[in-house]
Design a protein around this motif. Structure first.
Motif, PDB file in Angstrom:
ATOM      1  N   ASP A 239       0.812  -1.202   0.000  1.00 46.65           N
ATOM      2  CA  ASP A 239       0.000   0.000   0.000  1.00 46.65           C
ATOM      3  C   ASP A 239       0.855   1.267   0.000  1.00 46.65           C
ATOM      4  O   ASP A 239       0.560   2.229  -0.711  1.00 46.65           O
ATOM      5  CB  ASP A 239      -0.969  -0.013   1.185  1.00 46.65           C
ATOM      6  N   ARG A 240       1.928   1.284   0.775  1.00 43.25           N
ATOM      7  CA  ARG A 240       2.766   2.476   0.865  1.00 43.25           C
ATOM      8  C   ARG A 240       3.531   2.744  -0.431  1.00 43.25           C
ATOM      9  O   ARG A 240       3.569   3.875  -0.925  1.00 43.25           O
ATOM     10  CB  ARG A 240       3.745   2.336   2.036  1.00 43.25           C
ATOM     11  N   SER A 241       4.148   1.706  -0.971  1.00 41.30           N
ATOM     12  CA  SER A 241       4.913   1.913  -2.201  1.00 41.30           C
ATOM     13  C   SER A 241       3.985   2.248  -3.369  1.00 41.30           C
ATOM     14  O   SER A 241       4.338   3.043  -4.249  1.00 41.30           O
ATOM     15  CB  SER A 241       5.759   0.676  -2.526  1.00 41.30           C
ATOM     16  N   TYR A 243       1.150   3.933  -3.167  1.00 45.45           N
ATOM     17  CA  TYR A 243       0.784   5.352  -3.029  1.00 45.45           C
ATOM     18  C   TYR A 243       1.910   6.225  -3.581  1.00 45.45           C
ATOM     19  O   TYR A 243       1.667   7.160  -4.352  1.00 45.45           O
ATOM     20  CB  TYR A 243       0.529   5.697  -1.555  1.00 45.45           C
ATOM     21  N   HIS A 244       3.129   5.886  -3.200  1.00 42.62           N
ATOM     22  CA  HIS A 244       4.287   6.659  -3.652  1.00 42.62           C
ATOM     23  C   HIS A 244       4.419   6.616  -5.173  1.00 42.62           C
ATOM     24  O   HIS A 244       4.688   7.648  -5.813  1.00 42.62           O
ATOM     25  CB  HIS A 244       5.553   6.103  -3.002  1.00 42.62           C
ATOM     26  N   ASN A 288      -6.038  -0.666   2.767  1.00 46.08           N
ATOM     27  CA  ASN A 288      -5.364   0.489   3.365  1.00 46.08           C
ATOM     28  C   ASN A 288      -5.216   1.624   2.360  1.00 46.08           C
ATOM     29  O   ASN A 288      -5.268   2.803   2.715  1.00 46.08           O
ATOM     30  CB  ASN A 288      -3.971   0.097   3.873  1.00 46.08           C
ATOM     31  N   LEU A 289      -5.035   1.252   1.096  1.00 38.98           N
ATOM     32  CA  LEU A 289      -4.812   2.231   0.032  1.00 38.98           C
ATOM     33  C   LEU A 289      -6.106   2.644  -0.657  1.00 38.98           C
ATOM     34  O   LEU A 289      -6.294   3.816  -0.985  1.00 38.98           O
ATOM     35  CB  LEU A 289      -3.847   1.642  -1.008  1.00 38.98           C
ATOM     36  N   GLN A 296      -3.700   4.317   4.606  1.00 36.46           N
ATOM     37  CA  GLN A 296      -2.850   4.901   3.558  1.00 36.46           C
ATOM     38  C   GLN A 296      -3.732   5.319   2.378  1.00 36.46           C
ATOM     39  O   GLN A 296      -3.319   5.256   1.232  1.00 36.46           O
ATOM     40  CB  GLN A 296      -1.817   3.849   3.119  1.00 36.46           C
TER      41      GLN A 296
END
Length: 463
Positions: A239-241, A243-244, A288-289, A296
């Motif tokens: 999810d974090r990568s 978003y980035h 989460n995304l 996120q």
């Protein structure tokens, strides 16, 4: 004696007729299997090279507490310094757009086509990339020992069962990009679904290609095409990568006139991202995304978009809905291989999507053959039947009245799903398949035919 001769002739004639009848029945059965293969699950899959973590994902669906973000390592290499040369060459060769508009079919922005820029040759890349694809071993050592090993040796010996009209080209060659855009436009497709890895990343047989995106966008704009992104399963994708990387794509490329935005039912114009092998990440991570309440969450931010997940197994549809995806696509051009790629399942998938406010994007293809890189996978070949297989897929797609149809593919040569121009070729002991008795552009013409048919039928759906 006379009676004996008559009986002997009768028996011979009967045997010959019976043999011909058996051969006729076998031919009919093979033709039917090619056009509409039997339903198949994953007891006999393509292999770990194509579906990298299917077995692991199946286990994790039953054990949700385990984390699943293990994907195959990606080769991380430096990008070629020929990018600036390609850009300068491109700018110098741009003809007027108006003249192109008069010569080519109008683009259909509801026809999305998967496109790969991972090919290289010594002239532009210093070496061959992807054309020299290795022969992938079967995961069972006993079976693997029965097949050859090694890799292909371009330019004559390439990792494909067909041979491109442009030869062992480089995806960085401006003349190749020009030819590809013209072919896709002539086929009346409208949106290029560009295979994409984050900067510095690539598939295990390739090199980074993000630096090519500006050139692709420029040429796409020249031909009035749009570009969206097919996000591949890069290392540590979560999810974090995501978003980035979505932020990176929108910030860097979102201002280009060829950047694709889809108009939703509510009138919003949103980018669209296809997410390959989405099933290898558990729904909780995606949520989460992709859900408003996610930790996120990308929803209701400047980077909100339509995210389209890959559906392989039937149960993935529930995971896709729970994850917060906006739709699903089926990718594989192999009718009968997976639940999602089987034409007879498209109606129920479309009904599920309609009932859950999701987009259903079926993927059609002209055939499938990957024995040049998976020599043990002949049983998953789908014969093109001189274009009939492709038309059968289009016919099945139109029956479910989809908002978008995706095409697998423009140039995935390793798996023989390409509609790019191919030519007859014989070299040494290798005889490549071809499109005969048709011309090299037959699948571009068939795509254009069905694009027009889709447009006409869509007008009736909307009435």
């Amino acid at each position: 004696i006379l009676n004996y001769d008559i009986m002997a002739r009768f028996r011979r004639r009967t045997c010959i007729i019976l043999l011909l009848f058996i051969l006729f029945i076998c031919s009919i059965m093979m033709a039917l299997k090619t056009l509409r293969p039997d339903r198949a699950g994953f007891g006999d899959p393509f292999g770990l090279g194509l579906l990298p973590e299917l077995q692991q994902r199946t286990v994790l669906l039953d054990n949700k507490q385990n984390s699943l973000n293990r994907v195959q390592g990606d080769a991380v290499t430096r990008a070629s310094n020929l990018h600036s040369i390609a850009v300068n060459t491109m700018k110098a060769s741009m003809p007027p757009v108006n003249k192109l508009e008069e010569e080519l079919s109008s683009p259909n922005y509801n026809f999305h086509i998967f496109y790969y820029t991972w090919y290289g040759n010594p002239q532009f890349d210093g070496k061959y990339i992807h054309w020299n694809h290795p022969l992938l071993p079967h995961w069972d050592p006993k079976i693997a020992n029965n097949y050859p090993k090694g890799r292909h040796n371009p330019p004559e010996d390439i990792g494909a069962n067909f041979f491109p009209e442009l030869g062992s080209y480089s995806s960085k060659d401006p003349t190749v990009i020009e030819a590809h855009m013209k072919q896709m436009r002539s086929a009346s497709t409208g949106v290029i679904v560009l295979s994409w890895y984050p900067p510095g990343m690539a598939d295990e047989n390739g090199e980074p290609t993000d630096d090519l995106v500006p050139i692709i966008l420029d040429y796409a704009h020249k031909y009035n095409l749009k570009v969206t992104f097919h996000i591949e399963p890069y290392k540590d994708r979560d999810d974090r990568s995501m978003y980035h990387n979505v932020k990176y794509i929108v910030d860097k490329y979102g201002g280009h006139p060829a950047f694709y935005r889809h108009k939703t039912n509510t009138g919003r114009l949103l980018p669209m991202f296809y997410v390959y092998d989405s099933y290898v990440t558990i729904p909780e991570i995606w949520a989460n995304l992709l859900t408003v309440s996610g930790s996120q969450s990308i929803r209701n931010t400047p980077y909100d978009a339509l995210f389209i997940a890959l559906l392989v197994e039937e149960r993935h549809k529930h995971d896709i809905h729970r994850s917060g995806f906006d739709g699903m696509y089926t990718y594989f051009a192999t009718n009968g291989f997976s639940y999602g790629s089987s034409h007879h399942n498209w109606a129920s998938l479309k009904a599920f999507c309609d009932g859950n406010n999701l987009m259903f994007i079926p993927s059609v293809g002209p055939g499938y053959i990957d024995t040049s890189i998976r020599p043990w996978n002949n049983h998953n070949t789908r014969n093109r039947v001189n274009g009939k297989y492709y038309e059968t897929a289009f016919s099945a797609a139109l029956l479910v009245r989809p908002e978008i149809i995706s095409i697998t593919s423009f140039n995935e040569w390793h798996e023989g799903t390409q509609i790019e121009k191919a030519v007859p070729k014989r070299t040494g002991q290798v005889v490549y398949l071809d499109y005969k008795p048709h011309k090299p552009n037959v699948y571009l013409e068939l795509t254009q035919k069905w694009s027009e048919k889709y447009r006409k039928e869509q007008e009736q759906w909307l009435m």
